[in-house]
Design a protein around this motif. Structure first.
Motif, short mmCIF file in Angstrom:
data_model
loop_
_atom_site.label_atom_id
_atom_site.label_comp_id
_atom_site.label_asym_id
_atom_site.label_seq_id
_atom_site.Cartn_x
_atom_site.Cartn_y
_atom_site.Cartn_z
N GLY A 67 0.83 -1.20 0.00
CA GLY A 67 0.00 0.00 0.00
C GLY A 67 0.86 1.24 0.00
N GLN A 68 0.29 2.36 -0.44
CA GLN A 68 1.05 3.61 -0.47
C GLN A 68 1.45 4.00 0.95
OE1 GLN A 68 -1.40 6.41 -2.55
NE2 GLN A 68 -1.11 5.43 -4.55
N PRO A 69 2.69 4.45 1.12
CA PRO A 69 3.17 4.76 2.48
C PRO A 69 2.28 5.75 3.22
CG PRO A 69 5.01 4.69 0.95
CD PRO A 69 3.76 4.57 0.11
N ASP A 70 1.76 6.76 2.53
CA ASP A 70 0.95 7.75 3.24
C ASP A 70 -0.36 7.15 3.74
OD1 ASP A 70 0.54 10.53 4.13
OD2 ASP A 70 -1.13 10.50 2.70
N LEU A 71 -0.94 6.23 2.98
CA LEU A 71 -2.15 5.58 3.46
C LEU A 71 -1.84 4.68 4.64
CD1 LEU A 71 -5.09 4.82 3.44
CD2 LEU A 71 -4.64 3.23 1.55
N ARG A 72 -0.76 3.94 4.59
CA ARG A 72 -0.40 3.10 5.73
C ARG A 72 -0.15 3.96 6.97
NH1 ARG A 72 4.52 0.31 4.18
NH2 ARG A 72 4.49 1.29 2.13
N LEU A 94 -1.17 -3.36 6.29
CA LEU A 94 -1.24 -3.83 4.91
C LEU A 94 -2.52 -3.34 4.27
CD1 LEU A 94 -0.19 -5.74 2.59
CD2 LEU A 94 -1.56 -7.55 3.69
N VAL A 95 -2.42 -2.71 3.11
CA VAL A 95 -3.58 -2.24 2.35
C VAL A 95 -4.06 -3.37 1.44
CG1 VAL A 95 -4.42 -0.54 0.68
CG2 VAL A 95 -2.79 0.15 2.46
N THR A 96 -5.38 -3.54 1.38
CA THR A 96 -5.96 -4.66 0.64
C THR A 96 -7.11 -4.18 -0.25
OG1 THR A 96 -7.51 -5.12 2.45
CG2 THR A 96 -5.40 -6.31 2.48
N ALA A 97 -7.58 -5.08 -1.11
CA ALA A 97 -8.73 -4.80 -1.97
C ALA A 97 -10.00 -5.00 -1.15
CB ALA A 97 -8.71 -5.68 -3.20
N GLY A 98 -10.27 -4.06 -0.30
CA GLY A 98 -11.41 -4.14 0.59
C GLY A 98 -11.15 -5.05 1.78
N ALA A 99 -12.08 -5.00 2.73
CA ALA A 99 -11.96 -5.88 3.90
C ALA A 99 -12.11 -7.34 3.52
CB ALA A 99 -13.00 -5.49 4.94
N THR A 100 -12.89 -7.63 2.48
CA THR A 100 -13.10 -9.02 2.08
C THR A 100 -11.79 -9.68 1.70
OG1 THR A 100 -15.36 -8.54 1.36
CG2 THR A 100 -14.34 -10.55 0.51
N GLU A 101 -10.95 -8.97 0.94
CA GLU A 101 -9.65 -9.56 0.60
C GLU A 101 -8.77 -9.70 1.83
OE1 GLU A 101 -6.16 -9.17 -2.71
OE2 GLU A 101 -6.44 -7.46 -1.37
N ALA A 102 -8.81 -8.72 2.71
CA ALA A 102 -8.00 -8.81 3.93
C ALA A 102 -8.37 -10.06 4.72
CB ALA A 102 -8.21 -7.56 4.79
N LEU A 103 -9.66 -10.32 4.87
CA LEU A 103 -10.12 -11.49 5.62
C LEU A 103 -9.75 -12.78 4.89
CD1 LEU A 103 -13.58 -9.96 6.44
CD2 LEU A 103 -11.90 -10.61 8.18
N THR A 104 -9.98 -12.82 3.58
CA THR A 104 -9.68 -14.02 2.81
C THR A 104 -8.19 -14.32 2.80
OG1 THR A 104 -11.61 -13.62 1.41
CG2 THR A 104 -9.93 -15.12 0.55
N PHE A 282 -7.31 5.85 -5.37
CA PHE A 282 -8.19 5.91 -4.20
C PHE A 282 -7.41 5.89 -2.89
CE2 PHE A 282 -11.05 3.44 -7.25
CZ PHE A 282 -11.61 4.60 -7.76
N GLN A 283 -6.18 5.41 -2.94
CA GLN A 283 -5.44 5.29 -1.68
C GLN A 283 -5.14 6.64 -1.04
OE1 GLN A 283 -2.30 2.37 -1.44
NE2 GLN A 283 -3.38 0.93 -2.77
N PRO A 284 -4.67 7.65 -1.77
CA PRO A 284 -4.49 8.96 -1.11
C PRO A 284 -5.81 9.58 -0.67
CG PRO A 284 -4.07 9.13 -3.47
CD PRO A 284 -4.16 7.67 -3.16
N ALA A 285 -6.90 9.25 -1.35
CA ALA A 285 -8.20 9.79 -0.96
C ALA A 285 -8.66 9.19 0.37
CB ALA A 285 -9.22 9.50 -2.06
N ILE A 286 -8.50 7.88 0.54
CA ILE A 286 -8.87 7.25 1.80
C ILE A 286 -7.97 7.77 2.93
CG2 ILE A 286 -9.02 5.07 3.06
CD1 ILE A 286 -11.31 5.53 1.11
N ALA A 287 -6.69 8.02 2.63
CA ALA A 287 -5.80 8.60 3.64
C ALA A 287 -6.34 9.94 4.11
CB ALA A 287 -4.39 8.75 3.07
N ALA A 288 -6.80 10.77 3.17
CA ALA A 288 -7.38 12.06 3.54
C ALA A 288 -8.63 11.87 4.40
CB ALA A 288 -7.71 12.86 2.28
#
Length: 409
Positions: A67-72, A94-104, A282-288
């Protein structure tokens, strides 16, 4: 569900999700879709504008694998700010493709074939499939709704039996999969319940995987506590969340997992062979978004609570027993006063014709061994605009008068 001729045995029984069926029914009938849990309004401009600005820049290309360092960094700041948990962005986020991927990915990376996963049901439908893909075995523990009479809204809590929980933890148990705030019930596990779960996990040396995607959608009278904050639990717990529900961006599929470096490394090993990376702009946007002021998060929860109250009132006016949730997007009803045989699937398939509304039968969130507990229950989503909920409530009131009943288990 019949078997598919070319489908691997571990996935036999998993077909098209009920969300797809019910959403297609909504389109075909023109009914209001209160089935699938996605908002119908855009997220905050402070988040959306960052994504728009990122498109057409280097963010369109592959981000770093973790994942992008700023989002982490923003995720770690968010955990410290709201939960008092400290994580190193370098190797504990760790940044993932949604929570579903993180869980899987966590289940794929941590389970050996035959390992058992203890979890509560009704359960979000991806859990059973992910455990199956990892070669694991489900050990479900039922949650039971509070009693509610026809036309009544109850604020009682869903509960579980401690003896049933402890009986589910066999010598083959490897992991406790926890979801709080809980989908589909809207239950928020109390600090006392979490302390008991922590004691069970410690005694059986279980890893804990906690899905907290609704962490900010908690209503007055309830408090979200991460089990990772309890004494000794951070070392055995992976915390999963995402930006989809918090920022009305479910289609962005930007999630994350936080935990001890060794556990996150196991998740990363599996994740890199799934999507590898995703959602660069989308990663810098979620960081914001994660850095928005507290007023954003409290205001969002208060607005959603108001919409909850609008829908549950309409459901009760339709003569249905309703459990008002403590959190999330969803309210549960007992359909027996309007469907005397208690068939929630049949109720949902007929509801667009009867009232012009689509919902989801809760039975699909149960394992076969406990399906009867959820057969008469149906889930409605209230993450919609006021006018949509008002119209849905009006339509639901048209349901013909049926047998008065009481929610039972």
């Amino acid at each position: 569900m019949t078997s598919a001729p070319h489908l691997a045995s571990r996935l036999q029984g998993f077909g098209t999700t009920v969300f797809a069926e019910m959403s297609a029914l909504a389109v075909a009938t023109g009914a209001i879709n209160l089935g699938q849990g996605f908002p119908d309004e855009p997220g905050p401009d402070e988040v959306l504008d960052v994504a728009r600005a990122a498109i057409g820049t280097g963010h369109d290309q592959y981000p770093p694998g973790p994942g992008q360092p700023d989002l982490r960094a923003a995720i770690a700041e968010h955990q410290q700010r709201f939960r008092g948990l400290t994580y190193d962005p370098a190797d504990e986020v760790l940044v993932t493709a949604g929570a579903t991927e993180a869980l899987t990915a966590a289940l794929l990376g941590l389970l050996e074939p035959g390992d058992e996963v203890v979890l509560f049901e009704p359960m979000y439908d991806s859990y059973a499939a992910a455990v199956a893909m990892a070669g694991g075995v489900l050990r479900p523990v039922p949650l039971r709704p509070p009693p509610a009479s026809s036309g009544e809204v109850t604020t009682g809590r869903w509960t579980f039996d401690e003896a049933e929980l402890r009986a589910a933890v066999t010598p083959r148990a490897r992991l406790l999969l926890l979801n709080t705030p809980h989908n589909p019930t809207g239950k928020v596990f109390t600090r006392a319940e979490l302390a008991m779960l922590a004691e069970v996990a410690d005694a059986a040396d279980l890893l804990v995987l906690t899905d907290e995607v609704y962490e900010h959608l908690v209503f007055a009278g309830a408090e979200h506590v991460s089990i990772a904050t309890l004494p000794g639990m951070r070392a055995r717990t992976l915390v999963v969340s995402s930006g989809g529900k918090t920022f009305n961006t479910t289609g962005w599929k930007t999630g994350w997992v936080c935990g001890p470096a060794a556990l996150v490394s196991a998740v990363r090993t599996a994740k890199q062979y799934l999507t590898f990376v995703n959602g660069g702009p989308f990663q810098p946007a979620i960081a914001a978004g994660l850095r928005l002021p507290d007023t954003y998060f409290t205001g969002m929860a208060a607005e959603l609570q108001r919409r909850r109250d609008l829908l549950v009132t309409g459901l009760a006016d339709a003569g249905l027993p309703v459990v008002s949730p403590e959190a999330t997007y969803f309210a549960t009803v007992d359909v027996r006063p309007r469907q005397p045989d208690g068939d929630g699937i049949a109720f949902c398939r007929a509801l667009p014709g009867r009232a012009g509304v689509v919902a989801v039968p809760t039975v699909v969130f149960y394992s076969p061994e406990h399906a009867e507990l959820g057969r008469h229950l149906v889930r409605f989503a209230f993450c919609k605009r006021d006018e949509v909920l008002a119209e849905a409530a009006q339509r639901l009131r048209r349901l013909s008068v049926g047998r008065v009943g009481e929610m039972r288990t």
